[in-house]
Motif scaffolding. Sequence first.
Motif, short mmCIF file in Angstrom:
data_model
loop_
_atom_site.label_atom_id
_atom_site.label_comp_id
_atom_site.label_asym_id
_atom_site.label_seq_id
_atom_site.Cartn_x
_atom_site.Cartn_y
_atom_site.Cartn_z
N GLU A 181 -3.85 -63.92 -45.19
CA GLU A 181 -5.11 -64.32 -45.83
C GLU A 181 -5.14 -65.83 -46.08
O GLU A 181 -6.20 -66.43 -46.12
N VAL A 218 -10.82 -64.91 -47.27
CA VAL A 218 -10.55 -64.02 -46.15
C VAL A 218 -9.68 -62.87 -46.63
O VAL A 218 -8.69 -63.07 -47.31
N HIS A 219 -10.12 -61.66 -46.31
CA HIS A 219 -9.42 -60.46 -46.77
C HIS A 219 -8.83 -59.71 -45.59
O HIS A 219 -9.47 -59.53 -44.56
N HIS A 220 -7.60 -59.30 -45.75
CA HIS A 220 -6.92 -58.50 -44.73
C HIS A 220 -7.04 -57.03 -45.10
O HIS A 220 -6.52 -56.60 -46.13
N HIS A 247 -13.68 -60.02 -53.51
CA HIS A 247 -12.27 -60.04 -53.13
C HIS A 247 -11.39 -59.61 -54.30
O HIS A 247 -10.48 -58.79 -54.15
N HIS A 251 -9.15 -55.83 -54.65
CA HIS A 251 -7.71 -55.83 -54.93
C HIS A 251 -7.36 -55.27 -56.31
O HIS A 251 -6.20 -55.28 -56.69
#
Length: 271
Positions: A181, A218-220, A247, A251
């Motif tokens: 990320e 940016v997210h994985h 985001h 999480h």
Amino acid sequence: MLKHHSEIILEELAEGTGAGISLSQVSGGLQTGLDIWFSDLKKSAGPVVELRAHGLKSHQVDLRFGMYSKDTLKLIAEAPAEDQLLARSLVSSISPNAKLSIGGQTTDTWQVLDGTFGMSARLKHHQGSNNADAAIKTSREVIVPMMAAMAELIGYDVNEPENPSGEMEGALTTVEVVRRERNPRNRLLCLRLHGHVCKCCGISPSKTYGEAGKIIEVHHIQPLSTLGQPRQYNPLSDLIPLCPNCHRAVHTKRPSPHLVSELQAIMSSDV
Ligand SMILES: [Zn+2]
Ligand SMILES: [Zn+2]
């Protein structure tokens, strides 16, 4: 003149590659051009991109290796498969309007086999090639993905911020996920492919906040650990842009984060 746009080119490249970039003016014939390379390598010891005007409205971009690139080529030859996949994806994201050639190799399978490796692209603009917008466009569409691909193959490290967001600590795969990320090249590719729009709530921070809106993350999408066999990571499909709020929210579920569809269901229900 292209040299008047050096600052903006440097800024774009440093952000996209996560590496220090050097630039110098070269003159040859009637047109002056710019040479661009990684600051921590001597110009002759790694990849150099030459940018120059071609005719009145086009830019020619040529990447080649310096004469003393042996050590750099060795690093590239040892690049893990995942880094090669990301490098190829970055090069594939070069504007289809730019006529790209990779020394007879294809965009899906190219490899840096030795110092004769090179790539070239030519991008035609509506404005004159000395126009600032044209220089920015060539940087974003061609030079940034080309240099980012090289940075990935050489293995430039991701600068780890002092305090990673504490919410994500603890999971087994966290280190790998956070690394992906935070990798500027993964980020670059993700945003090039998906745009600067949150995949969950649809907000576009750069539209809402202008210059202050460079906050998209940016997210994985992590493979479900319950499947036993983890899928192979694919930067094209496994990374999505999310706004900072969404985001954080995905999480809050650990170790595997919420799916975007789950979060969207929560958002649309009365909670
Ligand atoms: Zn969002
Ligand atoms: Zn994430």
